[in-house]
Motif scaffolding. Structure first.
Motif, PDB file in Angstrom:
ATOM      1  N   PHE A   1       0.698  -1.189  -0.155  1.00  0.00           N
ATOM      2  CA  PHE A   1       0.112  -0.028  -0.088  1.00  0.00           C
ATOM      3  C   PHE A   1       0.956   1.204   0.015  1.00  0.00           C
ATOM      4  O   PHE A   1       0.457   2.219  -0.728  1.00  0.00           O
ATOM      5  CB  PHE A   1      -0.862  -0.074   1.269  1.00  0.00           C
ATOM      6  N   ARG A   2       2.173   1.236   0.586  1.00  0.00           N
ATOM      7  CA  ARG A   2       2.745   2.274   0.556  1.00  0.00           C
ATOM      8  C   ARG A   2       3.240   2.590  -0.877  1.00  0.00           C
ATOM      9  O   ARG A   2       3.544   3.640  -1.257  1.00  0.00           O
ATOM     10  CB  ARG A   2       4.030   2.083   1.524  1.00  0.00           C
ATOM     11  N   PHE A   3       3.722   1.607  -1.523  1.00  0.00           N
ATOM     12  CA  PHE A   3       3.951   1.611  -2.897  1.00  0.00           C
ATOM     13  C   PHE A   3       2.896   2.210  -3.718  1.00  0.00           C
ATOM     14  O   PHE A   3       3.027   3.092  -4.586  1.00  0.00           O
ATOM     15  CB  PHE A   3       4.345   0.404  -3.555  1.00  0.00           C
ATOM     16  N   LEU A   4       1.810   1.675  -3.661  1.00  0.00           N
ATOM     17  CA  LEU A   4       0.541   2.226  -4.575  1.00  0.00           C
ATOM     18  C   LEU A   4       0.196   3.631  -4.174  1.00  0.00           C
ATOM     19  O   LEU A   4      -0.036   4.340  -5.158  1.00  0.00           O
ATOM     20  CB  LEU A   4      -0.545   1.375  -4.344  1.00  0.00           C
ATOM     21  N   ALA A   5       0.232   4.116  -2.876  1.00  0.00           N
ATOM     22  CA  ALA A   5       0.101   5.402  -2.526  1.00  0.00           C
ATOM     23  C   ALA A   5       0.934   6.411  -2.943  1.00  0.00           C
ATOM     24  O   ALA A   5       0.659   7.765  -3.115  1.00  0.00           O
ATOM     25  CB  ALA A   5      -0.296   5.585  -0.883  1.00  0.00           C
ATOM     26  N   SER A   6       2.198   6.026  -3.363  1.00  0.00           N
ATOM     27  CA  SER A   6       3.245   6.925  -3.855  1.00  0.00           C
ATOM     28  C   SER A   6       3.285   6.928  -5.432  1.00  0.00           C
ATOM     29  O   SER A   6       4.277   7.614  -5.801  1.00  0.00           O
ATOM     30  CB  SER A   6       4.475   6.467  -3.305  1.00  0.00           C
ATOM     31  N   ARG A   7       2.437   6.351  -5.972  1.00  0.00           N
ATOM     32  CA  ARG A   7       2.493   6.404  -7.431  1.00  0.00           C
ATOM     33  C   ARG A   7       1.673   7.287  -8.084  1.00  0.00           C
ATOM     34  O   ARG A   7       0.948   7.976  -7.244  1.00  0.00           O
ATOM     35  CB  ARG A   7       1.857   5.202  -7.860  1.00  0.00           C
ATOM     36  N   SER A   8       1.985   7.971  -9.247  1.00  0.00           N
ATOM     37  CA  SER A   8       1.438   8.708  -9.907  1.00  0.00           C
ATOM     38  C   SER A   8       0.017   8.392 -10.566  1.00  0.00           C
ATOM     39  O   SER A   8      -0.844   9.408 -10.991  1.00  0.00           O
ATOM     40  CB  SER A   8       2.330   9.488 -11.208  1.00  0.00           C
ATOM     41  N   PHE A   9      -0.001   7.133 -10.551  1.00  0.00           N
ATOM     42  CA  PHE A   9      -1.582   6.720 -11.216  1.00  0.00           C
ATOM     43  C   PHE A   9      -2.584   6.205 -10.174  1.00  0.00           C
ATOM     44  O   PHE A   9      -1.891   5.933  -9.063  1.00  0.00           O
ATOM     45  CB  PHE A   9      -1.302   5.513 -12.172  1.00  0.00           C
ATOM     46  N   HIS A  10      -3.631   6.106 -10.447  1.00  0.00           N
ATOM     47  CA  HIS A  10      -4.507   5.350  -9.483  1.00  0.00           C
ATOM     48  C   HIS A  10      -4.639   3.875  -9.858  1.00  0.00           C
ATOM     49  O   HIS A  10      -4.457   3.531 -10.851  1.00  0.00           O
ATOM     50  CB  HIS A  10      -6.055   5.675 -10.081  1.00  0.00           C
ATOM     51  N   THR A  11      -4.908   3.214  -8.821  1.00  0.00           N
ATOM     52  CA  THR A  11      -5.081   1.611  -8.731  1.00  0.00           C
ATOM     53  C   THR A  11      -6.135   0.964  -8.707  1.00  0.00           C
ATOM     54  O   THR A  11      -6.765   1.385  -7.584  1.00  0.00           O
ATOM     55  CB  THR A  11      -3.982   0.990  -8.058  1.00  0.00           C
ATOM     56  N   TYR A  12      -6.847   0.269  -9.370  1.00  0.00           N
ATOM     57  CA  TYR A  12      -7.863  -0.725  -8.994  1.00  0.00           C
ATOM     58  C   TYR A  12      -7.310  -1.925  -8.495  1.00  0.00           C
ATOM     59  O   TYR A  12      -6.889  -2.761  -9.126  1.00  0.00           O
ATOM     60  CB  TYR A  12      -8.918  -0.750 -10.269  1.00  0.00           C
ATOM     61  N   LEU A  13      -7.428  -2.294  -7.188  1.00  0.00           N
ATOM     62  CA  LEU A  13      -6.912  -3.501  -6.681  1.00  0.00           C
ATOM     63  C   LEU A  13      -7.810  -4.446  -6.531  1.00  0.00           C
ATOM     64  O   LEU A  13      -8.848  -4.603  -5.867  1.00  0.00           O
ATOM     65  CB  LEU A  13      -6.197  -3.115  -5.189  1.00  0.00           C
ATOM     66  N   ARG A  14      -7.643  -5.716  -7.074  1.00  0.00           N
ATOM     67  CA  ARG A  14      -8.440  -6.912  -7.132  1.00  0.00           C
ATOM     68  C   ARG A  14      -7.761  -7.904  -6.027  1.00  0.00           C
ATOM     69  O   ARG A  14      -6.850  -8.684  -6.320  1.00  0.00           O
ATOM     70  CB  ARG A  14      -8.449  -7.615  -8.419  1.00  0.00           C
ATOM     71  N   ILE A  15      -8.236  -7.876  -4.598  1.00  0.00           N
ATOM     72  CA  ILE A  15      -7.800  -8.557  -3.607  1.00  0.00           C
ATOM     73  C   ILE A  15      -8.449  -9.907  -3.785  1.00  0.00           C
ATOM     74  O   ILE A  15      -9.673 -10.315  -3.741  1.00  0.00           O
ATOM     75  CB  ILE A  15      -8.169  -7.945  -2.370  1.00  0.00           C
ATOM     76  N   GLY A  16      -7.489 -11.138  -3.867  1.00  0.00           N
ATOM     77  CA  GLY A  16      -7.823 -12.382  -4.039  1.00  0.00           C
ATOM     78  C   GLY A  16      -8.847 -12.588  -5.136  1.00  0.00           C
ATOM     79  O   GLY A  16      -9.914 -13.276  -5.067  1.00  0.00           O
ATOM     80  N   TYR A  17      -8.348 -12.222  -6.278  1.00  0.00           N
ATOM     81  CA  TYR A  17      -9.198 -12.184  -7.564  1.00  0.00           C
ATOM     82  C   TYR A  17      -9.721 -13.624  -7.743  1.00  0.00           C
ATOM     83  O   TYR A  17      -9.191 -14.445  -7.537  1.00  0.00           O
ATOM     84  CB  TYR A  17      -8.270 -11.555  -8.845  1.00  0.00           C
ATOM     85  N   GLU A  18     -11.051 -13.820  -8.449  1.00  0.00           N
ATOM     86  CA  GLU A  18     -11.590 -14.930  -8.663  1.00  0.00           C
ATOM     87  C   GLU A  18     -11.712 -15.962  -7.309  1.00  0.00           C
ATOM     88  O   GLU A  18     -11.425 -17.142  -7.311  1.00  0.00           O
ATOM     89  CB  GLU A  18     -11.218 -15.561  -9.724  1.00  0.00           C
ATOM     90  N   PHE A  19     -12.176 -15.120  -6.394  1.00  0.00           N
ATOM     91  CA  PHE A  19     -12.397 -16.068  -4.922  1.00  0.00           C
ATOM     92  C   PHE A  19     -13.374 -17.126  -4.989  1.00  0.00           C
ATOM     93  O   PHE A  19     -13.020 -18.093  -4.266  1.00  0.00           O
ATOM     94  CB  PHE A  19     -12.866 -15.016  -4.065  1.00  0.00           C
ATOM     95  N   ASP A  20     -14.047 -17.222  -6.063  1.00  0.00           N
ATOM     96  CA  ASP A  20     -15.088 -18.415  -6.254  1.00  0.00           C
ATOM     97  C   ASP A  20     -14.491 -19.480  -7.252  1.00  0.00           C
ATOM     98  O   ASP A  20     -15.363 -20.310  -7.490  1.00  0.00           O
ATOM     99  CB  ASP A  20     -16.459 -17.889  -6.566  1.00  0.00           C
ATOM    100  N   ASN A  21     -13.259 -19.196  -7.686  1.00  0.00           N
ATOM    101  CA  ASN A  21     -12.819 -20.168  -8.552  1.00  0.00           C
ATOM    102  C   ASN A  21     -12.094 -21.418  -7.632  1.00  0.00           C
ATOM    103  O   ASN A  21     -11.321 -21.250  -6.714  1.00  0.00           O
ATOM    104  CB  ASN A  21     -11.449 -19.417  -9.350  1.00  0.00           C
ATOM    105  N   PRO A  22     -12.724 -22.796  -7.954  1.00  0.00           N
ATOM    106  CA  PRO A  22     -12.430 -23.799  -6.874  1.00  0.00           C
ATOM    107  C   PRO A  22     -10.891 -24.203  -6.920  1.00  0.00           C
ATOM    108  O   PRO A  22     -10.393 -24.643  -5.945  1.00  0.00           O
ATOM    109  CB  PRO A  22     -13.081 -24.924  -7.512  1.00  0.00           C
ATOM    110  N   SER A  23     -10.199 -23.563  -8.133  1.00  0.00           N
ATOM    111  CA  SER A  23      -8.895 -23.855  -8.087  1.00  0.00           C
ATOM    112  C   SER A  23      -8.043 -23.147  -7.015  1.00  0.00           C
ATOM    113  O   SER A  23      -6.542 -23.351  -7.060  1.00  0.00           O
ATOM    114  CB  SER A  23      -8.380 -23.723  -9.510  1.00  0.00           C
ATOM    115  N   PHE A  24      -8.477 -21.875  -6.747  1.00  0.00           N
ATOM    116  CA  PHE A  24      -7.753 -20.962  -6.181  1.00  0.00           C
ATOM    117  C   PHE A  24      -7.864 -20.958  -4.398  1.00  0.00           C
ATOM    118  O   PHE A  24      -7.056 -20.048  -3.906  1.00  0.00           O
ATOM    119  CB  PHE A  24      -8.198 -19.269  -6.446  1.00  0.00           C
ATOM    120  N   GLY A  25      -8.512 -21.850  -4.146  1.00  0.00           N
ATOM    121  CA  GLY A  25      -8.480 -22.232  -2.647  1.00  0.00           C
ATOM    122  C   GLY A  25      -9.056 -21.268  -1.647  1.00  0.00           C
ATOM    123  O   GLY A  25      -8.554 -21.312  -0.340  1.00  0.00           O
ATOM    124  N   TYR A  26     -10.104 -20.670  -2.024  1.00  0.00           N
ATOM    125  CA  TYR A  26     -10.799 -19.758  -1.151  1.00  0.00           C
ATOM    126  C   TYR A  26     -12.137 -20.358  -0.682  1.00  0.00           C
ATOM    127  O   TYR A  26     -12.805 -20.032   0.430  1.00  0.00           O
ATOM    128  CB  TYR A  26     -11.092 -18.338  -1.500  1.00  0.00           C
TER     129      TYR A  26
END
Length: 456
Positions: A145-170
């Motif tokens: 988050f320190r990295f993203l907050a210091s960038r010149s661009f905006h970030t759309y962060l997908r935390i744990g993307y595709e959480f309902d994909n059975p292969s991904f362990g969530y």
């Protein structure tokens, strides 16, 4: 909640291209090369202001570009890395020698705003979620988050993307996913300066398995966007073979699982992101790829007023992670009809926002302050685009308020320079602390953790 400036105006859509450095670069150069051989009136309007007969390379840079990293190592965040799925580099837009600079060919392209970043964050299933919750990964959470907050661009962060994909362990511990998501959002908003305004949080569903979405949902206060993946679900000819009976294809070439996620987002009044999409199998393996896949997807965008469309444009088979998995080659230029219709139905479509800078809340406040001083509105001065006085402001300036205008503008410029100096000093202190602390990690090359591939 995130600043509304990271969301496009109603009935408009941000275009996002991914999902690795070379594929993004290839997309832009293919579109530019095509423009040299075909008439393109939509882009000629922009080119004429530069006294050009054709558009520039940078005119084809999308609003948003994609990248990936993982919370265990943060590989691909601050330096390029290859997981076997192409080069990932989250700092590609701020690197002086990076992607954005290489795509600006003209000196007067300096006023063209850089894209925003859509970043997929792998959490390593429920085990990684528990490590986030316990604080075991707090150092990496802070570093991210320190990295993203210091960038010149905006970030759309997908935390744990595709959480309902059975292969991904969530899926076996949805509560752990919920808590990890909330833990990370709370950390960003309460512990890292400017993080709240520089990062939008995306809750991203695979939309190809029948799960209880409520069990995974962190809550409206923690989610800024709701994302969905679209691969095979749009194709009536194959949908029934890769979903269960409750997800059989229904009208408008969109199955019930996808519709359930989109309706879930609408009920919560959340902007919708098609966070990952590509015509599985490749363009060459489809009889009519535009009408079989692209046209139904554009219908979804219109029907649900999708705010961001992310297309994965790459030769999947050329990448070790995806070789022989079945994705094929989805680069637009491999099919003349798709390329022509993409430019007509997407690039020339007023729904898709052209070259717009996604501003943070802090930047929005600066612009609103300037607009107030200059006697205009924020909407007139900046509507998801680069800051520039409108015609009314220019006339006012020319008619007599030159000294006052100049004094106010100088004040604003000095204020911005001071803020940037403070930010630069903070960044220098951060680098000194990191270099001197001995905490620099030697990251191993790591697979994203896909395990057995299950394709929607």
């Amino acid at each position: 909640m995130t600043c509304s400036s990271s969301v496009p105006p109603p009935q408009q859509t941000l275009l996002c291209i991914g999902q690795d450095l070379f594929s993004i670069d290839n997309y832009v150069r293919e579109q530019y090369n095509y423009s040299l051989h075909h008439s393109d009136n939509h882009f000629h309007r922009h080119a004429n202001k530069h006294h050009q007969t054709h558009a520039a390379l940078s005119d084809y840079v999308p609003n948003v570009v994609m990248s990936y990293t993982d919370i265990q190592t943060l590989t691909g965040l601050e330096s390029p890395a290859d997981y076997g799925s192409g080069i990932e580099y989250a700092n590609m837009l701020d690197d002086p020698n990076g992607l954005w600079r290489s795509l600006r060919m003209r000196q007067d392209d300096e006023d063209v705003p850089p894209p925003a970043l859509q970043l997929g964050l792998w959490l390593n299933g429920s085990r990684g979620c528990r490590d986030v919750i316990s604080g075991k990964l707090q150092h990496n959470v802070h570093r991210l988050f320190r990295f993203l907050a210091s960038r010149s661009f905006h970030t759309y962060l997908r935390i744990g993307y595709e959480f309902d994909n059975p292969s991904f362990g969530y899926v076996n511990d949805p509560q752990a996913f919920q808590r990890a998501f909330r833990t990370m959002v709370n950390y960003c908003r309460s512990r890292v300066t400017h993080c709240r305004t520089k990062v939008s949080f995306v809750w991203h569903s695979w939309a190809a398995s029948d799960v209880n979405l409520e069990q995974f949902y962190p809550g409206d206060d923690y989610v800024d966007w709701i994302g969905v993946s679209l691969f095979l679900q749009l194709r009536r000819d194959v949908t029934s073979s890769i979903t269960n009976s409750s997800a059989a294809a229904v009208g408008n070439s969109i199955n019930t699982v996808v519709r359930r996620v989109l309706d879930f987002a609408k009920r919560r009044n959340k902007p919708i992101m098609i966070a990952e999409s590509t015509p599985f199998g490749g363009l060459s393996n489809m009889f009519d790829p535009w009408n079989e896949w692209f046209a139904p997807l554009l219908n979804v965008i219109d029907d649900y007023s999708v705010g961001m469309f992310c297309y994965i444009h790459c030769d999947w088979d050329a990448q070790p992670m995806w070789h022989n998995v079945g994705f094929g080659d989805t680069r637009l230029a491999t099919n003349d009809t798709v390329m022509r219709l993409w430019r007509k139905r997407v690039l020339s479509n007023p729904r898709f926002v052209r070259q717009s800078k996604i501003v943070s809340c802090d930047e929005r406040a600066d612009v609103e302050e300037e607009a107030s001083m200059l006697g205009t509105s924020f909407g007139d001065t900046l509507s998801l685009s680069r800051c520039r006085p409108n015609n009314s402001t220019i006339r006012t300036f020319a008619s007599g308020g030159m000294l006052l205008f100049g004094a106010m503008l100088l004040t604003v410029i000095r204020r911005r320079m001071k803020r940037r100096a403070i930010a630069s000093e903070s960044e220098s202190v951060r680098l000194e602390q990191e270099n001197g602390s001995g905490d620099n990690l030697e990251h191993e090359r790591q697979h994203l953790g896909y395990g057995s591939i299950v394709v929607p």
